[in-house]
Design an enzyme around this catalytic site. Structure first.
Site, PDB file in Angstrom:
ATOM      1  CG  ASP A 235      -2.347   0.501   0.812  1.00 25.97           C
ATOM      2  OD1 ASP A 235      -2.458   1.707   0.534  1.00 25.97           O
ATOM      3  OD2 ASP A 235      -3.308  -0.289   0.786  1.00 25.97           O
TER       4      ASP A 235
ATOM      5  CG  HIS B  53      -5.331   3.559   0.489  1.00 22.92           C
ATOM      6  ND1 HIS B  53      -4.877   2.333   0.043  1.00 22.92           N
ATOM      7  CD2 HIS B  53      -6.556   3.709  -0.045  1.00 22.92           C
ATOM      8  CE1 HIS B  53      -5.798   1.768  -0.727  1.00 22.92           C
ATOM      9  NE2 HIS B  53      -6.828   2.590  -0.799  1.00 22.92           N
TER      10      HIS B  53
ATOM     11  CB  SER C  38      -9.021   0.247  -1.458  1.00 21.83           C
ATOM     12  OG  SER C  38      -8.162   0.635  -2.484  1.00 21.83           O
TER      13      SER C  38
END
Length: 571
Positions: A199, A239, A417
């Site tokens: 990520d 994220h 995601s």
């Protein structure tokens, strides 16, 4: 630990010095080592330098312990996967030839591609290409960072307060949808499985309460930042923290992920400030790192179609499973026995609309997104691949998914995601429950358990998988909790769907003659009704939940220590 016995070989495989090679179980609490100095704009770029062969390598396929961990070797042996020349590190002599060229900065080497990532200017590149050991080169980044950076397009929002009386908190619906709650009740929480998360950053994982168990139980096996070439991962974009939380968070009463007892490797491969193929090369190097470390599952919520330099954008025709760097890397990761779980992409509402690389890779599990009512999320990218294969493979909750932020709050987010790691955590529990299976068999059984197994499509693939169904398919002679499943068949809500206010609970034999506690949760896991039902020998009782709005509900019925859960829909 086993890792300490192979990291010198791993450092060689990555083209790192021993002082820079990432060491497992090492939190990045000290200041990050500085990366290479920023090059002059438009001059120094990164390139993938391909070698002609692996002549002169001191490594042998008969002695894999010099470049793979014992766990990596065991993963191959368990699945009947032979070591091949592609597994060997690149030739040290070739590495030295590259380093000897003035101005060449070696970043990493790739076993699978038999290549090196080198930063240099155009004049130096010409010298590198003239080396007798080099067969070609590909430029990985061009120009200055631009405005075309395309992320997964996720949106986050503050989750409303919930009175959900369950240990999962707001994460209950996404776990329940996949059968992960039953999976945990059966004792499978990812213990013994290792998951690498690729990520853009993991801030707060070293401080937030939801990750305390992960830290305290030393299940953070390693960290490495492939963008900056150091170990500092608790920085950059949040994220990765959001994605990791859907699997690894474990704060009962607040949030429990789908694999709260698995062991994790945190890898930054994504530069959230620009978009270049070098990020795909980072993905490749991280996958080889994960392979060497003995990782079982890769969870990657990343995708690539457009770059800051438009002339190298991928076209739909490129999504054929053999073109994009990240796609080829994901396929090779699958070939060595790792189970790659990748997000489908969030292009469903855009002109592109299709999946993104590496979601088109063969033999990986590509995940689309659905909402709490099990309907496809409109943003979820569609298939098929350019060569006609079904993608995505499966789907999980990716709309209004509960996630943990770096400061420990629980918010909601939209994006494949999030459906990707939610499902990756369930994959870990399923593989833990069925360790005799290969990675490809795991994918097969999960697909066979999907809600659209008989009629897969290009929106959600084989649909939403179910742990119990998949387990029973894999163990036909010893299904999970046979007696409980039999009792469950006679405990149900009717009418279903519910149109008016009358709601009845059909009682299984074990739930007759004893007082019952009935709780009803909405699709977000909030407790909306609760009542005590007096002991009765009747076959059914009427429930009084009050006015229910339209949606999907979960009814939990407790009789002493026995508990069953049934779902119904209010129209």
């Amino acid at each position: 630990m086993v890792f300490s016995r192979f990291f010198s070989g791993l450092a060689l495989a990555l083209g790192l010095s021993a002082s820079v090679a990432p060491t497992p179980a090492e939190a990045s609490s000290r200041p990050a080592a500085p990366g290479p100095a920023s090059p002059a704009p438009g001059t120094v770029r990164k390139h993938l330098i391909y070698f002609k062969d692996k002549a002169g390598t001191p490594h042998q396929l008969s002695r894999p312990q010099t470049f793979l961990s014992a766990r990596a070797v065991q993963r191959r042996q368990r699945q009947g996967i032979a070591l091949l020349p592609r597994d060997l590190p690149v030739s040290p002599a070739y590495v030295q030839q590259v380093k000897a060229v003035p101005g060449a900065q070696l970043w990493y080497t790739s076993r699978w591609f038999n290549a090196a990532v080198v930063a240099c200017d155009s004049a130096t590149l010409q010298q590198l290409q003239a080396l007798p050991c080099v067969r070609g080169a590909r430029t990985l980044n061009r120009g200055l960072p631009g405005s075309r950076k395309r992320g997964e397009g996720e949106q986050t929002s503050t989750a409303p307060e919930s009175t959900a009386a369950n240990p999962y908190g707001k994460a209950y619906p996404q776990a329940q949808m996949l059968g992960a709650v039953r999976m945990h009740e059966a004792g499978f929480r990812g213990e013994g499985l290792q998951i690498a998360v690729f990520d853009a950053g993991f801030p707060g994982v070293n401080t937030a309460p939801a990750f305390a168990a992960l830290r305290n139980e030393q299940r953070l096996a390693s960290t490495f930042n492939f963008v900056d070439k150091n170990k500092a991962v608790y920085q950059r974009n949040s994220h990765g923290t959001h994605c990791l939380s859907t699997m690894a968070a474990n704060e009962p009463g607040v949030y429990i992920g789908t694999a709260p007892q698995a062991t994790y490797h945190l890898c930054i491969t994504e530069d959230s400030y620009s978009e270049h193929p070098v990020e795909e090369a980072n993905w490749l190097i991280a996958a080889e790192y994960a392979d060497s470390a003995g990782v079982d599952i890769i969870s990657s919520s990343l995708g690539y179609t457009t770059f800051d330099y438009p002339s190298i954008d991928y076209t739909y025709a490129d999504l054929n499973g053999r073109t994009a760097i990240s796609t080829r890397a994901a396929t090779l990761a699958a070939r060595v026995g790792m189970l790659v779980v990748n997000s489908a992409g969030n292009e469903g509402n855009n002109t592109w609309r299709y999946i993104t690389a590496p979601a088109d890779a063969d033999s990986i599990l590509t995940v689309g997104a659905v909402d709490s009512l099990r309907g496809r999320a409109s943003f979820s990218s569609r298939g098929p691949t350019a060569d006609g294969r079904i993608k995505p493979n499966l789907a999980a909750m990716g709309e209004q998914t509960a996630i943990v932020t770096p400061d420990g709050r629980v918010n909601r987010g939209n994006g494949t995601s999030y459906s990707c790691p939610v499902l990756a955590g369930m994959v870990a529990g399923f593989w833990q429950a069925n360790p005799q299976l290969t990675a490809q068999q795991v994918i097969s059984f999960l697909q066979r358990s999907g809600s659209r197994a008989a009629t897969p499509n290009d929106e959600v693939g084989y649909g939403i998988p179910d742990f119990v169904q998949a387990y029973n398919l894999a163990n036909p002679g010893a299904p999970l909790a046979t007696q409980a499943a039999s009792a469950q068949q006679n405990l149900f809500i009717y009418p279903n769907p519910v149109k008016e206010t009358e709601l009845y609970l059909q009682l299984a034999v074990g739930f007759q003659g004893v007082p019952l506690r009935v709780r009803i949760y909405d699709a977000r896991g909030a407790l909306v009704a609760e009542e005590q039902v007096a002991a009765t020998t009747a076959a059914a009782v009427r429930l009084q939940p009050g006015v229910l709005v339209k949606g999907v509900y979960t009814c939990t019925v407790s009789a002493g220590r026995e508990q069953r859960t049934v779902r119904f829909v209010k129209l």
